[in-house]
Design an enzyme around this catalytic site. Structure first.
Site, PDB file in Angstrom:
ATOM      1  CE1 TYR A 180      -3.396   2.665   0.232  1.00  0.00           C
ATOM      2  CE2 TYR A 180      -2.807   2.997   2.529  1.00  0.00           C
ATOM      3  CZ  TYR A 180      -3.509   3.380   1.404  1.00  0.00           C
ATOM      4  OH  TYR A 180      -4.324   4.479   1.457  1.00  0.00           O
ATOM      5  CE1 TYR A 190      -2.399   0.371   5.765  1.00  0.00           C
ATOM      6  CE2 TYR A 190      -0.045   0.797   5.948  1.00  0.00           C
ATOM      7  CZ  TYR A 190      -1.091  -0.033   5.600  1.00  0.00           C
ATOM      8  OH  TYR A 190      -0.820  -1.282   5.085  1.00  0.00           O
TER       9      TYR A 190
HETATM   10  N1  LIG Z   1      -7.541  -3.461   1.593  1.00  0.00           N
HETATM   11  C1  LIG Z   1      -6.741  -2.453   1.285  1.00  0.00           C
HETATM   12  O1  LIG Z   1      -7.124  -1.284   1.284  1.00  0.00           O
HETATM   13  C2  LIG Z   1      -5.315  -2.768   0.874  1.00  0.00           C
HETATM   14  C3  LIG Z   1      -4.608  -1.833   0.097  1.00  0.00           C
HETATM   15  C4  LIG Z   1      -3.308  -2.139  -0.297  1.00  0.00           C
HETATM   16  C5  LIG Z   1      -2.738  -3.341   0.087  1.00  0.00           C
HETATM   17  N2  LIG Z   1      -3.464  -4.240   0.842  1.00  0.00           N
HETATM   18  C6  LIG Z   1      -2.819  -5.497   1.231  1.00  0.00           C
HETATM   19  O2  LIG Z   1      -3.491  -6.582   0.637  1.00  0.00           O
HETATM   20  C7  LIG Z   1      -3.181  -7.760   1.371  1.00  0.00           C
HETATM   21  C8  LIG Z   1      -4.462  -8.523   1.650  1.00  0.00           C
HETATM   22  O3  LIG Z   1      -5.267  -7.782   2.534  1.00  0.00           O
HETATM   23  P1  LIG Z   1      -6.809  -7.492   2.300  1.00  0.00           P
HETATM   24  O4  LIG Z   1      -6.992  -6.022   2.500  1.00  0.00           O
HETATM   25  O5  LIG Z   1      -7.267  -8.097   1.048  1.00  0.00           O
HETATM   26  O6  LIG Z   1      -7.492  -8.142   3.583  1.00  0.00           O
HETATM   27  P2  LIG Z   1      -7.879  -9.631   3.954  1.00  0.00           P
HETATM   28  O7  LIG Z   1      -8.491  -9.543   5.314  1.00  0.00           O
HETATM   29  O8  LIG Z   1      -8.665 -10.291   2.880  1.00  0.00           O
HETATM   30  O9  LIG Z   1      -6.474 -10.387   4.002  1.00  0.00           O
HETATM   31  C9  LIG Z   1      -5.560 -10.357   5.058  1.00  0.00           C
HETATM   32  C10 LIG Z   1      -5.349 -11.799   5.463  1.00  0.00           C
HETATM   33  O10 LIG Z   1      -4.201 -11.911   6.311  1.00  0.00           O
HETATM   34  C11 LIG Z   1      -4.456 -12.991   7.187  1.00  0.00           C
HETATM   35  N3  LIG Z   1      -3.481 -12.957   8.276  1.00  0.00           N
HETATM   36  C12 LIG Z   1      -3.351 -12.055   9.268  1.00  0.00           C
HETATM   37  N4  LIG Z   1      -2.320 -12.400  10.067  1.00  0.00           N
HETATM   38  C13 LIG Z   1      -1.787 -13.539   9.546  1.00  0.00           C
HETATM   39  C14 LIG Z   1      -0.713 -14.384   9.923  1.00  0.00           C
HETATM   40  N5  LIG Z   1       0.041 -14.123  10.999  1.00  0.00           N
HETATM   41  N6  LIG Z   1      -0.466 -15.488   9.190  1.00  0.00           N
HETATM   42  C15 LIG Z   1      -1.219 -15.787   8.094  1.00  0.00           C
HETATM   43  N7  LIG Z   1      -2.243 -15.008   7.690  1.00  0.00           N
HETATM   44  C16 LIG Z   1      -2.523 -13.896   8.412  1.00  0.00           C
HETATM   45  C17 LIG Z   1      -5.903 -12.744   7.602  1.00  0.00           C
HETATM   46  O11 LIG Z   1      -6.485 -13.887   8.186  1.00  0.00           O
HETATM   47  C18 LIG Z   1      -6.523 -12.385   6.262  1.00  0.00           C
HETATM   48  O12 LIG Z   1      -6.998 -13.563   5.603  1.00  0.00           O
HETATM   49  C19 LIG Z   1      -2.442  -7.291   2.632  1.00  0.00           C
HETATM   50  O13 LIG Z   1      -1.057  -7.398   2.433  1.00  0.00           O
HETATM   51  C20 LIG Z   1      -2.839  -5.832   2.698  1.00  0.00           C
HETATM   52  O14 LIG Z   1      -1.944  -5.037   3.438  1.00  0.00           O
HETATM   53  C21 LIG Z   1      -4.733  -3.975   1.233  1.00  0.00           C
END
Ligand SMILES: NC(=O)c1ccc[n+]([C@@H]2O[C@H](COP(=O)([O-])OP(=O)(O)OC[C@H]3O[C@@H](n4cnc5c(N)ncnc54)[C@H](O)[C@@H]3O)[C@@H](O)[C@H]2O)c1
Length: 304
Positions: A180, A190
């Protein structure tokens, strides 16, 4: 037609626990391109996820364009903060949500993949997970423990996955992860050291691209996604505002669809992207290119 054809390939998507995040959308795009998809799920979320699947609650989201339902070849337990089972403290190993799951470490995942599918079971690995226990705290208030926990779960986990899953990749394999823009610009709210973790993840992408390129012949890229109201993002507390702000101020004034990220991940995993490694790919409707908020322009225009 120029196809994204992943038939005969096997993908592992780590960080899928419901149908509302980028991991799920990526799994769906990979499946639509013909890949077999395994997922890895955080043990505390695993039972709920299995229930959602068994009770048909996410059937609509699992439906692919050809009418079939996406299936997961395997659903593995994974806590990406542990490289080996021995690294997990006693209270985690004996916790009821972990105890029944066998070896939920990154090493355990690698061993199980080999046991299930043989020496070289994978072509595609996607790291779609993050965790920052103090994400709501500004950096000025973050504890050492909270900061290191964010970096451990959200950045080192990728390094460890490349170390342990790299040897399992067949020729032409690739890794991707999700970052991000808070890594490079200030996004108030954040917190918790998550911005630092994302900066590490992006920097490591370049170094890993070189090292894993030479050692495993693998590519390593990271997708910088715009804000999206997933379960993890909702923990930040201001995701609704972030989504709305980007929709107003991005180059393309529209909300990001998780499949925009999913389709990009499928492209990056495909042979069409065989010249791309070590790169941060923005999938954010062009928000990263803006130097002035349109909101601000309206305010200035309104002032004269
Ligand atoms: N949603 C946003 O706005 C956004 C923007 C940019 C990047 N991202 C990134 O996208 C990726 C996916 O996130 P998302 O937003 O789709 O949410 P999401 O909730 O679908 O995914 C996050 C996942 O991480 C898992 N998780 C947390 N701790 C963990 C651990 N110790 N071991 C294994 N799994 C673990 C959770 O159970 C969850 O399934 C992340 O890296 C997030 O930072 C998200």
């Amino acid at each position: 037609m120029l196809p994204i054809d992943l038939s005969g390939r096997r993908a592992l998507v780590a960080g899928v626990a419901d149908d509302n995040g980028f991991g799920f959308a990526i799994a769906k795009a990979l499946a639509a391109a013909g890949a077999s998809v395994c997922v890895a799920t955080w043990p505390p979320a695993l039972n709920i996820f299995l229930n959602l699947i068994e009770r048909g609650k996410i059937d609509d989201s699992r439906r692919l364009a050809d009418g079939s339902l996406m299936t997961f070849e395997r659903i593995y337990p994974l806590d990406a903060t542990f490289d080996t089972l021995a690294d997990a403290p006693e209270e985690i190993r004996t916790n009821k949500r972990y105890a029944e799951r066998g070896d939920f470490s990154i090493e355990g995942l690698a061993t199980q993949l080999v046991a299930d599918f043989g020496e070289k079971p994978l072509d595609i690995v996607v790291h779609s997970l993050a965790n920052g226990p103090e994400v709501k705290k500004p950096l000025l208030e973050v504890s050492r423990h909270g900061y290191l926990a964010a970096v451990s779960a959200s950045a080192y986990s990728m390094v460890s996955m490349v170390q342990r899953l790299g040897p399992l990749l067949r020729p032409g394999g690739s890794f991707s992860s999700l970052t991000y823009m808070a890594s490079e610009r200030v996004i108030p709210g954040y917190g918790g050291g998550m911005s630092s973790a994302k900066a590490a993840l992006e920097s490591d992408t370049r170094t890993l691209a070189f090292e894993a390129g030479r050692k495993f012949g693998a590519r390593v890229n990271v997708i910088s996604a715009g804000p999206y109201a997933s379960r993890a993002a909702s923990a930040i507390g201001i995701i609704g505002k972030m989504v709305e702000y980007c929709e107003r101020n991005a180059a393309l004034p529209e909300q990001l669809d998780a499949m925009d990220v999913g389709n990009t991940a499928a492209f990056l995993a495909s042979d069409l992207a065989r010249g791309i490694t070590g790169t941060t790919v923005y999938v954010d409707k062009g928000y990263h290119a803006m130097g002035m908020a349109v909101d601000a322009l309206t305010t200035v225009a309104g002032a004269d």
